[in-house]
Design an enzyme around this catalytic site. Structure first.
Site, PDB file in Angstrom:
ATOM      1  N   GLU A 176       0.683  -1.218  -0.065  1.00  0.00           N
ATOM      2  CA  GLU A 176       0.059   0.044   0.147  1.00  0.00           C
ATOM      3  C   GLU A 176       0.860   1.178  -0.026  1.00  0.00           C
ATOM      4  OE1 GLU A 176      -3.533  -0.235   2.370  1.00  0.00           O
ATOM      5  OE2 GLU A 176      -3.799  -2.122   2.259  1.00  0.00           O
TER       6      GLU A 176
HETATM    7  C1  LIG Z   1      -6.356   0.523   5.532  1.00  0.00           C
HETATM    8  N1  LIG Z   1      -5.854  -0.760   4.821  1.00  0.00           N
HETATM    9  C2  LIG Z   1      -6.434  -1.928   4.589  1.00  0.00           C
HETATM   10  N2  LIG Z   1      -7.759  -1.797   5.028  1.00  0.00           N
HETATM   11  N3  LIG Z   1      -6.128  -2.802   3.673  1.00  0.00           N
HETATM   12  C3  LIG Z   1      -6.603  -3.878   3.247  1.00  0.00           C
HETATM   13  O1  LIG Z   1      -7.916  -3.683   3.213  1.00  0.00           O
HETATM   14  N4  LIG Z   1      -5.978  -4.802   2.442  1.00  0.00           N
HETATM   15  C4  LIG Z   1      -6.614  -5.855   1.863  1.00  0.00           C
END
Ligand SMILES: CNC(=N)NC(=O)NC
Length: 315
Positions: A153
């Site tokens: 991310e």
């Molecule tokens: C804030 N990051 C997340 N909610 N990450 C995910 O949902 N990853 C699948």
């Protein structure tokens, strides 16, 4: 066959993994997270599975060594026919990045030997610091996962294609079973972290996070705002290293599981799922939920959110 994929490992007061292995609602379980990445070749990653481990680490590392319930429960999940993947990254790993391809390949070796099929010649169940550089540890002991999920991310896409290609080399050595690679990009295209890896390395599943980013989310589709971009993601896959990658609709499993405004109810999401399931029978893989415990606790008309999603996929 449409699948329900759930993340497990970061839930509030989450039950042990076996609780979800015993339910028929999920088909793929992503255990999260390996949330600290090696800084250079030879450096160990770190892990976090919230309440599931006993707080002990392999000496000199941030890698948890006391995740008793996880290593005890993985076999029952696999025996129940579920695919169990180990997820790297996650939403809280804001410092995660790989400096170069060599570190990505080292990371792949580490994950394969530490969490893949157990091989006593190359990893040790009782790893100690004296074995550094010689043998790998086994955080889940002899239990092995069915592959690795990339929930990247932050901080760009260096090293992930090389890492995945290296994992594929290890996968090719196995005569025992199939191993998988999955990813969880955000919905904007191109995804800042995974677009390079998707173009250059072979994914089996991509569960797009159609939440937490305005403009392309499932909530946009429901509200008639923005542009839910599943169609465009099909285009990305058709130009990728694996045009047959299965594409999942990622959703929050409860209101609290996502940023405000991104949760959609089962009734709201049913038309969306039905539309895209029918529109893309070749690419549609199912629904991913963030995350297992939130979905379990979100009971609507006597059924959990996860059960409602399963019903939508099958009714
Ligand atoms: C804030 N990051 C997340 N909610 N990450 C995910 O949902 N990853 C699948």
């Amino acid at each position: 066959k449409n699948n329900v994929a759930v993340y497990y490992g970061q839930g509030d007061n989450q039950p042990r993994l076996k609780h979800f292995c015993e339910q028929t609602t999920s088909d793929i379980i992503n255990i999260g997270f390996i949330n600290q990445f090696p800084k250079h070749v030879g450096d160990f990653p770190g892990s976090n599975f919230a309440n599931q481990c006993d707080g002990t680490f392999f000496p000199g590392t941030e890698l948890l060594s006391g995740c008793h319930q996880i290593w005890q429960d993985i076999p029952s999940c696999k025996a129940a026919g579920k695919t169990v993947l180990l997820s790297i990254g996650g939403g809280s790993a804001t410092t995660q990045s790989l400096p170069d391809d060599a570190t990505g390949e080292w990371f792949a070796d580490f994950l394969w030997y530490s969490f893949g099929p157990y091989n006593s010649a190359i990893s040790s169940l009782g790893w100690t610091e004296t074995m550094l550089g010689q043998l790998y540890p086994r955080p889940f002991l002899t239990s092995s996962v069915d592959g690795f999920d990339f929930d990247i991310e932050y901080n760009g896409g260096v090293g992930y294609a090389a890492m995945i290609n290296r994992l594929r080399e290890h996968y090719a050595t196995s005569t025992e079973q199939t191993y998988y690679i999955s990813g969880a990009p955000q919905c904007p295209i191109p995804d800042a972290q995974l677009s390079d890896a998707i173009a250059k390395s072979y994914f089996d599943f991509l569960w797009v996070q159609f939440y937490n980013t305005p403009g392309c989310s499932a909530a946009d589709y429901v509200n008639g705002t923005g542009k839910f971009n599943f169609d465009e993601w099909v285009g990305v896959i058709e130009k990728s290293a694996n045009p047959n990658t299965k594409l999942f609709i990622g959703l929050p499993a409860s209101k609290a599981a996502a940023n405000a405004g991104f949760y959609v109810t089962p009734d709201e999401v049913k038309p969306l799922v039905k539309t895209y399931m029918d529109k893309h029978p070749k690419h549609f893989g199912g629904v991913m939920l963030w995350e297992a415990t939130a979905g379990d606790n979100n009971v609507i008309d006597g059924e959990t959110y996860t059960e409602h999603i399963k019903d939508i996929l099958y009714d």
